[in-house]
Design an enzyme around this catalytic site. Structure first.
Site, PDB file in Angstrom:
ATOM      1  N   PHE A   1       0.863  -1.188   0.000  1.00 37.14           N
ATOM      2  CA  PHE A   1       0.000   0.000   0.000  1.00 37.14           C
ATOM      3  C   PHE A   1       0.889   1.225   0.000  1.00 37.14           C
ATOM      4  CE2 PHE A   1      -1.944   3.580   2.146  1.00 37.14           C
ATOM      5  CZ  PHE A   1      -3.188   3.663   1.556  1.00 37.14           C
TER       6      PHE A   1
ATOM      7  N   ASP B   1     -20.255 -21.691   2.382  1.00 38.06           N
ATOM      8  CA  ASP B   1     -20.501 -22.811   1.478  1.00 38.06           C
ATOM      9  C   ASP B   1     -20.796 -24.084   2.261  1.00 38.06           C
ATOM     10  OD1 ASP B   1     -20.507 -21.653  -0.966  1.00 38.06           O
ATOM     11  OD2 ASP B   1     -18.446 -22.151  -1.498  1.00 38.06           O
TER      12      ASP B   1
ATOM     13  N   GLU C   1     -41.025 -35.379   2.988  1.00 39.35           N
ATOM     14  CA  GLU C   1     -40.102 -34.233   3.031  1.00 39.35           C
ATOM     15  C   GLU C   1     -40.749 -32.991   2.411  1.00 39.35           C
ATOM     16  OE1 GLU C   1     -35.613 -36.087   2.762  1.00 39.35           O
ATOM     17  OE2 GLU C   1     -36.918 -36.347   1.013  1.00 39.35           O
TER      18      GLU C   1
ATOM     19  N   ASP D   1     -18.742  -8.518   5.060  1.00 45.07           N
ATOM     20  CA  ASP D   1     -18.299  -7.343   5.808  1.00 45.07           C
ATOM     21  C   ASP D   1     -19.304  -6.218   5.632  1.00 45.07           C
ATOM     22  OD1 ASP D   1     -17.457  -5.654   3.411  1.00 45.07           O
ATOM     23  OD2 ASP D   1     -16.187  -7.410   3.105  1.00 45.07           O
TER      24      ASP D   1
ATOM     25  N   SER E   1     -18.805 -14.943  -1.655  1.00 40.44           N
ATOM     26  CA  SER E   1     -17.425 -15.130  -2.077  1.00 40.44           C
ATOM     27  C   SER E   1     -17.048 -16.504  -1.565  1.00 40.44           C
ATOM     28  CB  SER E   1     -16.531 -14.046  -1.475  1.00 40.44           C
ATOM     29  OG  SER E   1     -15.181 -14.388  -1.676  1.00 40.44           O
ATOM     30  N   GLY E   2     -17.354 -17.524  -2.383  1.00 39.90           N
ATOM     31  CA  GLY E   2     -17.179 -18.900  -1.912  1.00 39.90           C
ATOM     32  C   GLY E   2     -17.839 -19.019  -0.548  1.00 39.90           C
TER      33      GLY E   2
ATOM     34  N   ASP F   1     -27.818 -21.014 -10.732  1.00 36.89           N
ATOM     35  CA  ASP F   1     -26.452 -20.762 -10.272  1.00 36.89           C
ATOM     36  C   ASP F   1     -25.467 -20.885 -11.434  1.00 36.89           C
ATOM     37  OD1 ASP F   1     -23.929 -21.155  -8.394  1.00 36.89           O
ATOM     38  OD2 ASP F   1     -25.570 -20.571  -7.062  1.00 36.89           O
TER      39      ASP F   1
HETATM   40  C1  GLA Z   1     -19.246 -20.567  -4.897  1.00 30.11           C
HETATM   41  C2  GLA Z   1     -20.531 -20.271  -4.160  1.00 30.11           C
HETATM   42  C3  GLA Z   1     -21.484 -21.422  -4.344  1.00 30.11           C
HETATM   43  C4  GLA Z   1     -21.752 -21.629  -5.812  1.00 30.11           C
HETATM   44  C5  GLA Z   1     -20.454 -21.846  -6.546  1.00 30.11           C
HETATM   45  C6  GLA Z   1     -20.665 -21.869  -8.046  1.00 30.11           C
HETATM   46  O1  GLA Z   1     -18.536 -21.595  -4.290  1.00 30.11           O
HETATM   47  O2  GLA Z   1     -20.305 -20.004  -2.814  1.00 30.11           O
HETATM   48  O3  GLA Z   1     -22.682 -21.182  -3.658  1.00 30.11           O
HETATM   49  O4  GLA Z   1     -22.415 -20.506  -6.332  1.00 30.11           O
HETATM   50  O5  GLA Z   1     -19.500 -20.837  -6.257  1.00 30.11           O
HETATM   51  O6  GLA Z   1     -19.500 -22.053  -8.754  1.00 30.11           O
END
Ligand code: GLA
Length: 728
Positions: free
Chosen positions: A277, A545, A611, A531, A524-525, A363
């Site tokens: 930075f 995830d 279910e 944040d 983000s994954g 997705d």
């Molecule tokens: C990330 C997201 C998942 C899904 C995958 C798709 O891991 O957190 O929920 O959307 O990408 O590639």
């Protein structure tokens, strides 16, 4: 109340806290932050003492005065305060010394805004701003400190702007947002660490001499550390004790450090982490450091969390879905991964509709050549081989089935195997001539570049305008490496990390303005960018995830310290769970997912009738409790299960008229004592009926004696109990 400035003592009052500074001899000292004390000048607590190796400013002869041992409001490097500093500037003569002195102050109605950065805004709550200007006379460098005072929320925000008023160039090697000094070290630090699919685990440890803290050098706020910390008295618990929170409204590299000094003072600093930075300010230019949301609670961690929940919900989140009920969604990721057809999606939509679900989210995998994570990112064109009939057709089919439609994007990323990369390899963050680092087989687009952003923005708009799309899942599945931008000269490469985040915010601002009714869920994954900065653009963020309900208990517990339930993306998925292999009852999966935005992440067409019946009931219940869950007061009733055999939490209406208790067993013991749970947030004098059983109790009985839970057999089982105020 509000801001009082008397004899250069600056007192910021909120409902339950006082924050105070004082100008003395040209220096801006910090006086106090804690329970309400009115506008008493707290500098009577200063006890000057001669300390060896702690020097004096030139004009001061009294050896008992040293910046090194006083509480300072915003410390600059180079003039005798050896503790962690907020500002480090280098001037053309090569000197590193900045001597900040008080110049002036101004009180303004309303809350300041920060150009190009997310920040809390006034809304319905009253807010005021204090601006204090400090200045280095020798080099004409000015620092404007911003304070936003939200009386009713018990929140004080801080940010600052550094302005180069000289004729020369200044290089900022550090430009933190704030420092906060405490006159003691008898506190614990709570922070929230993790990794992919295991975010925001709470860790608590006593402060020790030297440094402790969290930071990210990943270009994102990250799964690994979260830009939110709490300092609290060592005896503080959920209901008792002094607690201070600091939430950084920023989504990139950050540093939050507590340093305990030689004289047992603590300094908390918050700002952009300063690895790679270096920001250049030409004559007349300025740098704005992002906002920090501070809050104080005298009544424990629970109250502190509720302060943040309200502040973020009311004065940071924006858009239609800040208040409106959001649709219950079903996402096809864990149902199909990349392997889907329009027929499959429509079949899911139709079955989901039957059960009360309201939106289908398509997705990853609908664009470019994207049948795995090796290729396709950047090619935001519908893959019509896969989506036969096109996107518009699919959306129409889904709409016809009575469902809304949402779509996945990963705008910041690029695959090497993509037409975009073949056309513009320099759009990816890499250093020319050097090998680079891949993650999930992909590279990161240089979002510091306007041309790159404009291209992706136009592609996204074209897709969003081509059909009736009402939701976007904005994903970002790797962190930054090889940070170098083809658009900047060599001596500006240390600006790329921050310019990337500014570019991201600029993009998101344009997107939210162009599509004001679009619901954008951040991701983000999972929760790698969970944040306060992102919450300005995304009212909800996919929390993790890991969709396993039992793992989610910990993740959601940690998340709840700094972030409201309404931001926590959580879904019911299938068992055995795809991340852990664990099997948990459908009921418990529903109870846990209801502590968030609620939805499904499974192939609903393959569920048994039993279910499906459960899903229908869950969706109805969630809709019934929606506003209680999303806008009610949240109480953690146990820890995350480390000490307790069960995990319990509660939502209570702000006016105390109803409450929803949630309990999940973790480890049942033979002939164990029955669980009694003390309910929070009720009115002592009111009478409550337990829905479904007809039992009646006074609020005082439930809050002080507690509610005796039915005996629960087996691990991972759950109960939800609804208390409603009734007439007798
Ligand atoms: C990330 C997201 C998942 C899904 C995958 C798709 O891991 O957190 O929920 O959307 O990408 O590639």
């Amino acid at each position: 109340m509000g801001i009082v400035c008397k004899n250069h003592v600056f007192t910021l009052q909120t409902k339950s806290s006082t924050y105070q500074m004082k100008e003395e001899g040209g220096f801006l000292f910090h006086n106090y932050y804690g329970p309400v004390i009115g506008d008493v000048d707290m500098s009577y607590l200063v006890c000057p003492m001669d300390r060896g190796f702690s020097g004096q400013p030139q004009e001061i002869v009294d050896r008992r005065f040293s910046l090194d041992t006083r509480l300072l409001e915003y410390s600059a490097y180079g003039t005798g305060d050896y503790r962690d500093y907020c500002l480090h500037a280098v001037y053309e003569d090569g000197s590193h010394v900045t001597d900040l002195r008080f110049v002036s102050y101004e009180v303004k109605e309303g809350k300041y805004a920060l150009e190009g950065l997310p920040a809390m805004y006034q809304g319905e709550e009253k807010a005021e701003t204090l601006e204090i200007t400090l200045r280095d006379e020798y080099k004409n460098l000015e620092v404007v400190l911003y304070y936003g005072v939200f009386e009713d929320l018990d929140v004080i925000t801080r940010a600052c702007k550094i302005v180069n008023q000289s004729e020369e160039q200044v290089r900022l090697l550090r430009a933190y947002s704030m420092g906060l000094d405490f006159d003691n070290k008898d506190m614990d630090m709570l922070h929230f660490y993790g990794r992919h699919a295991m975010e925001r685990k709470m860790e608590r440890s006593p402060l020790q001499h030297g440094f402790q803290g969290v930071e990210s050098r990943r270009g994102y706020s990250s799964h690994q550390q979260n830009p939110f910390v709490i300092l609290c008295k060592q005896d503080a618990n959920e209901e008792y004790g002094w607690c201070y929170g600091a939430s950084f409204v920023y989504s990139g590299n950050f540093s939050i450090q507590a340093e305990v000094s030689q004289t047992d003072l603590t300094r908390l600093t918050v700002g952009i982490q300063d690895t790679q930075f270096e920001f250049h300010l030409d004559s007349g230019e300025s740098f704005t450091a992002p906002e920090v949301i501070l809050s104080f609670s005298e009544n424990g961690l629970g109250q502190l969390s509720r302060n943040y929940h309200k502040a973020i919900r009311h004065n940071l989140c924006r858009g239609k879905y800040k208040t409106e009920r959001r649709p219950v969604l079903i996402n096809n990721w864990e149902a199909t991964y990349f392997d889907f057809t329009p027929e499959k999606l429509v079949a899911i939509a139709k079955d989901a509709k039957e059960l009360g679900i309201e939106m289908l989210v398509m997705d990853d995998g609908w664009f470019g050549k994207r049948d795995s994570d090796y290729s396709g990112l950047g090619d935001w064109f519908v893959n019509e081989k896969k989506l036969k009939g096109g996107l518009k057709n699919l959306v129409e089919e889904v709409n016809k089935a009575g469902m809304k439609f949402g779509i996945w994007f990963e705008p910041e990323m690029i695959s090497e195997d993509s037409d975009l990369y073949r056309a513009h390899p320099d759009w990816a963050l890499t250093v020319p001539g050097r090998s680079f680092t891949r993650a999930r087989h992909q590279l990161v687009l240089d979002f510091s570049r306007e041309d790159v952003r404009t291209y992706i923005f136009d592609r996204m708009c074209e897709i969003l305008e081509s059909a009736n799309i009402e939701y976007v899942k904005w994903d970002a599945n790797r962190h930054l490496t090889d940070v170098w931008s083809a658009k900047l000269p060599a001596d500006r490469q240390s600006e790329v990390f921050h310019r990337y985040i500014l570019g991201l915010y600029d993009f998101l601002e344009k997107l939210t303005q162009r599509f004001p009714n679009l619901l954008i869920e951040g991701c983000s994954g999972g929760g790698g960018r969970f944040d306060a900065g992102m919450m300005y653009y995304h009212p909800q963020i996919w929390c993790s995830d890991d969709t396993d309900a039992i793992e989610r208990l910990d993740i959601q517990y940690g998340t709840s310290f700094g972030y409201p339930i309404s931001t926590v993306g959580s879904h019911v998925s299938v068992c055995p769970n795809h991340q852990t292999g664990r099997s948990v009852s459908m009921k418990t999966r529903g109870v846990v997912a209801m502590a968030g935005t609620f939805g499904y992440e499974l192939d609903i067409t393959r569920l048994s009738q039993e279910e499906k019946d459960m899903v229908k009931i869950q969706v109805e219940e969630f809709k019934k409790y929606y506003f209680l869950i999303q806008q009610g007061d949240y109480y953690r009733l146990t820890d995350d299960g480390r000490k307790s055999p069960y995990v319990a939490w509660e939502f209570a209406a702000e006016d105390g008229t109803e409450a929803l208790l949630n309990v999940v067993t973790l480890r049942v013991r033979a002939y164990a004592m029955p669980y009694t749970v003390r309910i929070k947030g009720l009115k002592p004098e009111a009478v409550y009926e337990v829905e479904g059983t007809g039992e009646k109790y006074s609020g005082a009985a439930l809050m002080n004696g507690g509610y005796l839970l039915p005996v629960i057999w087996d691990d991972y089982q759950s109960v939800q109990v609804h208390f409603v105020e009734c007439c007798e």
